[in-house]
Enzyme design. Structure first.
Site, short mmCIF file in Angstrom:
data_model
loop_
_atom_site.label_atom_id
_atom_site.label_comp_id
_atom_site.label_asym_id
_atom_site.label_seq_id
_atom_site.Cartn_x
_atom_site.Cartn_y
_atom_site.Cartn_z
N SER A 15 0.89 -1.25 0.10
CA SER A 15 -0.02 -0.08 0.08
C SER A 15 0.92 1.30 0.05
O SER A 15 1.77 1.49 -1.03
CB SER A 15 -1.16 -0.10 1.05
OG SER A 15 -1.88 1.02 1.28
N HIS A 42 -2.21 -1.17 -3.67
CA HIS A 42 -3.29 -0.02 -3.56
C HIS A 42 -3.22 1.17 -4.45
O HIS A 42 -2.17 1.67 -4.26
CB HIS A 42 -3.52 0.26 -2.10
CG HIS A 42 -3.91 -0.73 -1.17
ND1 HIS A 42 -3.91 -0.73 0.32
CD2 HIS A 42 -4.71 -1.84 -1.40
CE1 HIS A 42 -4.23 -1.96 0.68
NE2 HIS A 42 -4.67 -2.56 -0.12
N ASP A 135 -4.88 -4.47 5.68
CA ASP A 135 -5.38 -5.30 4.15
C ASP A 135 -4.19 -6.25 4.06
O ASP A 135 -2.93 -5.83 4.08
CB ASP A 135 -5.47 -4.59 2.85
CG ASP A 135 -6.19 -5.44 1.94
OD1 ASP A 135 -6.75 -6.31 2.31
OD2 ASP A 135 -5.85 -4.94 0.71
#
Length: 340
Positions: A15, A42, A135
């Site tokens: 991310s 992401h 996540d």
């Protein structure tokens, strides 16, 4: 050209700070890697997928491509999830879908990791790199439960340590490594014979992967995975089920949104804050309306005094609520009671 099927899948999630970490990592991987590398970074929905693929290609000898639906997996190839699409895998091929967000992300790391675990079991190496929030944690746990290996970037060197720390706190991780050593580690792991799984892939992982493939599930399927809880899905407003299996506390609604406990807490906090700001605005508006009413010509002294009393009461509530919002929602309202 003969298609070379991969022996292993290396699935990577990143991310915030991810592109820098990814370019450093993939630069260490040889073109002869007997694995396909699949990446979820992401991204904003408006990001340029081809531009990011080009950036990765400059750093590695692997063949890089933006993942496409139905594309076969090849060893020595790297596939990046497109912006605003989940990247899933089946037996030997990829699925690219616009399913419901998981942990508020699309693409989501958990979705990729879970599908890899469901179809490739022990022949999967999951990697969690730098990033914020949670996540990848639940998906890494599912990879482990299916017999695969878990690798996490050393959070001490990660630009953003939340994702690696979350994985380490919740999953029996096999290897913690700095980026400088991770390429050699992954190369060694995928040259080993895949370890035999302790058993078949757990049925709950297969079922959850199947729900994601079809984009939308149903209440009967989700009920097989967990029990209903008195919480509302932040994504669609529907009911949530708490999932029974794994080491990570998770929730899912029947339309497909999924959340870890940490993500659900963050969402509830944001929703509460937005609601309180609306309440603050409405109190301010009511205070101003009462002041206007009290100042109207012909208003009796008694009525005017009554309005000013209400204004003073509202002003006290507004000040307490504003202080509560500005000092953080974790502080109890009782701590803002005026001293007597």
């Amino acid at each position: 050209m003969i298609l070379q099927s991969p022996v292993y899948l290396i699935v990577i999630g990143a991310s915030a700070g991810g592109m820098g970490a990814l370019t450093r990592l993939v630069s260490q991987l040889p073109a002869s890697l007997p694995a396909a590398v699949l990446i979820v970074q992401h991204l904003a929905p408006t990001s340029s997928g081809p531009h990011l693929v080009g950036r990765l290609q400059k750093a590695t000898r692997l063949v890089c491509a933006l993942a496409t639906d139905g594309q076969a997996l090849e060893a020595g190839h790297l596939y990046l999830a497109p912006p605003d699409r989940h990247l899933l895998v089946q037996s030997g091929q990829m699925l690219v879908t616009k399913g419901p967000r998981e942990n508020n992300f699309r693409p989501a790391v958990d979705a990729l990791f879970r599908s890899a675990a469901a179809y490739h079991g022990a022949a999967v190496v999951g990697v969690v790199l730098t990033g914020l929030l949670h996540d990848g944690t639940a998906g890494l746990d599912q990879i482990k439960r299916a017999g695969g290996r878990a690798v996490v970037q050393d959070p001490l060197e990660a630009e953003f340590s939340s994702m690696p720390e979350s994985a380490l706190n919740n999953v029996a991780v096999d290897y913690v490594a700095p980026l400088a050593e991770m390429g050699a580690l992954l190369t060694r792991l995928v040259h080993e014979t895949p370890p035999p799984a302790a058993g078949s892939v757990p049925e709950d992982i297969r079922l959850e992967a199947a729900i994601a493939e079809r984009v939308v599930g149903n209440t009967e399927e989700v009920a097989q995975l967990g029990r209903p809880v008195p919480f509302t899905c932040p994504g669609c407003g529907g009911s949530l089920w708490q999932l029974n299996e794994g080491n990570v506390v998770r929730f899912r609604c029947h339309t497909g949104h999924a959340f870890t406990l940490g993500t659900l807490l963050d969402d509830s906090r944001q929703g509460l804050e937005e609601t309180l700001w609306v309440a603050l605005r409405m109190m301010e508006e009511r205070k101003n309306l009462l002041r206007t009413l009290a100042a109207q010509p012909g208003t009796s002294a008694g009525t005017s005094n009554s309005q000013f009393e209400r204004i003073a009461e509202l002003k006290n509530h507004v000040n307490r609520l504003r202080e509560f919002l500005l000092n953080g929602l974790d502080r109890p309202l009782s701590s803002l009671e005026p001293e007597k």
